[in-house]
Design an enzyme around this catalytic site. Structure first.
Site: not given
Ligand code: 5GP
Ligand code: ZN
Length: 113
Positions: A6, A9, A32, A48, A94, A99, A101, A103
């Site tokens: 992950c 993780c 992000d 996780h 989307g 894992h 989170h 925003h």
């Molecule tokens: P989701 O679309 O799953 O709600 O959000 C995932 C978020 O993780 C996205 O906004 C994306 O820009 C961010 N993200 C993806 N890979 C990485 C990374 O390697 N480091 C950081 N800091 N954020 C990431």
């Molecule tokens: Zn995880």
């Protein structure tokens, strides 16, 4: 329990670098990598689990801890005039990183989407 495959993780373990702004025993908060607002942070529980729908009572405590801490963390990181919290659950939302989170978006007047 962390998952070896992950992305978040790996960030929590320090195997992948991140711009961390806060850490305690239950969560990490980092910037992000592709910000969708002037301030875009991700609050990630250390434990996780993939989806909000995997919530149970003990996990709900972790999430309430995150929510209790977020206002202070947001304000200290440039969101002193308001911010928006988003949790994407599953494919239709989307979600790309499986894992859980939260925003945190702010630092400017946000468009309503
Ligand atoms: P989701 O679309 O799953 O709600 O959000 C995932 C978020 O993780 C996205 O906004 C994306 O820009 C961010 N993200 C993806 N890979 C990485 C990374 O390697 N480091 C950081 N800091 N954020 C990431
Ligand atoms: Zn995880």
């Amino acid at each position: 329990m962390l998952d070896n495959d992950c992305l978040f993780c790996k960030i929590i373990k320090g195997e992948i670098p991140s711009a961390k702004v806060y850490e305690d025993e239950e969560m990490h908060v980092f910037k992000d990598i592709a910000p969708k607002a002037k301030v875009h942070l991700l609050a990630v529980p250390k434990d996780h689990y993939k989806l909000l729908s995997e919530m149970d009572e003990s996990r709900a405590e972790t999430l309430s801890h995150i929510l209790a801490k977020l206002p202070e963390i947001a304000e200290k990181n440039g969101c002193d005039n308001g911010y928006r919290l988003i949790v994407n659950q599953g494919d239709d939302a989307g979600q790309t990183v499986f894992h859980l989170h939260v925003h945190i978006l702010g630092g400017e007047n946000l468009p309503f989407e």
